[in-house]
Design an enzyme around this catalytic site. Structure first.
Site, PDB file in Angstrom:
ATOM      1  N   SER A 167      -3.264   7.412  -0.287  1.00  0.00           N
ATOM      2  CA  SER A 167      -2.729   8.198   0.823  1.00  0.00           C
ATOM      3  C   SER A 167      -3.616   9.428   1.070  1.00  0.00           C
ATOM      4  O   SER A 167      -4.801   9.295   1.354  1.00  0.00           O
ATOM      5  CB  SER A 167      -1.273   8.576   0.534  1.00  0.00           C
ATOM      6  N   ASP A 242       4.248  -0.602   4.875  1.00  0.00           N
ATOM      7  CA  ASP A 242       4.123   0.851   4.698  1.00  0.00           C
ATOM      8  C   ASP A 242       4.881   1.544   5.822  1.00  0.00           C
ATOM      9  O   ASP A 242       4.555   1.396   6.996  1.00  0.00           O
ATOM     10  CB  ASP A 242       2.645   1.248   4.723  1.00  0.00           C
ATOM     11  N   HIS A 272       4.961   2.176   1.234  1.00  0.00           N
ATOM     12  CA  HIS A 272       3.958   3.212   1.005  1.00  0.00           C
ATOM     13  C   HIS A 272       3.779   3.532  -0.477  1.00  0.00           C
ATOM     14  O   HIS A 272       2.655   3.543  -0.972  1.00  0.00           O
ATOM     15  CB  HIS A 272       4.326   4.481   1.767  1.00  0.00           C
TER      16      HIS A 272
END
Length: 302
Positions: A167, A242, A272
Site C-alpha cells: 500500500s 481490494d 486490501h
C-alpha cells in the site's frame, strides 16, 4: 499461521463517517487522514508495538536509528532462524499507512523462515516508537535512512537487497528504488496493493471529496516514479477484492512498468489487508526471490 494473520487486519480508514469529515478537512488535516498512525488504539505506545519474540523469533535487534534531519526511527532487524539456510540477503519492508511494524512481524517470520533472509522492518517517523510527524518528504528520508543503514553495517553491507512495500509502503518502495537502482545490490521489488497516486485514490476512499482532490499536497505519485526503474525485477501482487485501492491502480502500475523483468500475480478473493493471507501468496514471493537470486533452492510449500 492463521493466528498470526489476525494481527494483520489493521484498518485503512475508509468509513463513511470519516469520509464525510475528510471532505471538509482534506487540505488542512490531510496528514492526519492519510497517516492514521494512532490506529489501532495504542499503536504509538510501547505496549502497543508487538515484538518479534511474541511470535517465537529470538534472533533480532530492536533498533533506534537517527535520520539526517534529527528524527529517531524504530526498526526491527530479524535474522534467519535456520542458520544452515541463511543467505546474504536482506528484505527491507515498508508497511501501510496504519498500525506499526509490530503488526507485520508475522509477515517477516514467514519470509525469514522460508527464504532464509534477514528482514529489516522500518517504522516511519510518527509511527510506533519513532519520533516526528509523518509526511511524504519525511517518509522518503526515512526510507533512504534505512537503506543507508543496511549499507553501513558490516553484517549487511555486502548483502543483496529486496524491497517489499504494501500500500503506502509500495509507493515509498518505488521512490526508494528509483533513486537507488544504480547501487547494484538491489535485486528485486515486491509491490502489494499499491496505488498510482494519492490524488487518484481520494475519489475511491472519500467520494465526497473527489472535487477537491487537487488540494492534496501529499502526492505519492507512484505512476510517475515507476517507469524510471528499468533494471530491477518487480512482482505486482494485487487483491482483486481490494476495497481501498482499486485493482485498476495495480494494473496501471504494471502497464507503466518498464523494467526488463516483471511478474503479475492476482488473488481473486484478496481484500486490501487480507491479500497476504490468500493461498499461494508466499509461494509466489518465494518463487520470485528464487528467480532473482538465480535459482537458489529454498522452501516453497507454505
Amino acid at each position: 499461521m492463521a493466528s498470526y494473520l489476525s494481527w494483520l487486519r489493521v484498518p485503512f480508514i475508509a468509513s463513511s463517517s470519516i469520509a464525510a469529515l475528510a471532505s471538509g478537512l482534506l487540505y488542512w488535516k490531510q496528514n492526519e487522514i492519510i497517516y492514521p498512525r494512532n490506529i489501532p488504539l495504542g499503536a504509538r505506545t510501547d505496549e502497543g508495538v508487538p515484538r518479534p519474540n511474541q511470535f517465537g523469533i529470538t534472533d533480532y535487534e530492536d533498533l533506534r536509528i537517527p535520520t539526517p534531519d534529527g528524527e529517531t526511527l524504530s526498526a526491527f532487524f530479524i535474522r534467519p532462524s535456520n542458520k544452515q539456510r541463511a543467505k546474504k540477503l536482506t528484505m527491507l519492508m515498508f508497511h501501510g499507512n496504519a498500525g506499526n511494524i509490530g503488526h507485520r512481524v508475522p509477515i517477516a517470520k514467514v519470509l525469514e523462515e522460508h527464504i532464509g533472509c534477514n528482514v529489516f522492518m522500518l517504522e516511519y517517523r510518527g509511527y510506533g516508537l519513532s519520533t516526528g510527524t509523518p509526511d511524504e518528504d519525511g517518509i522518503n528520508i526515512d526510507a533512504q535512512t534505512a537503506l543507508d543503514y543496511i549499507h553501513s553495517q558490516e553484517e549487511t553491507r555486502h548483502d543483496k537487497i529486496i524491497i517489499y512495500g504494501e500500500s503506502l509502503g509500495g509507493a515509498c518502495a518505488v521512490r526508494l528504488v528509483a533513486n537507488n537502482q544504480e547501487t547494484g545490490n538491489i535485486i528485486g521489488l515486491i509491490l502489494v496493493n499499491t496505488f498510482t497516486s494519492i490524488r487518484k485514490l481520494i475519489p475511491t476512499i472519500f467520494p465526497a471529496a473527489k472535487l477537491i482532490a487537487g488540494l492534496c499536497h501529499q502526492y505519492w505519485n507512484t505512476e510517475e516514479a515507476l517507469p524510471s526503474i528499468t533494471e530491477i525485477p518487480m512482482i505486482f501482487m494485487s487483491g482483486l477484492k481490494d476495497e481501498i485501492v482499486p485493482p485498476s491502480h495495480m494494473k496501471e502500475l504494471y502497464s507503466r512498468c518498464r523494467t526488463k523483468r516483471k511478474v503479475w500475480r492476482d488473488f481473486p478473493n484478496g481484500a486490501h489487508n487480507e491479500t497476504i493471507a490468500e493461498p499461494y501468496f508466499f509461494d509466489y514471493v518465494v518463487q520470485f526471490v528464487r528467480e532473482v537470486l538465480g535459482g537458489e533452492e529454498m522452501a516453497v510449500s507454505l
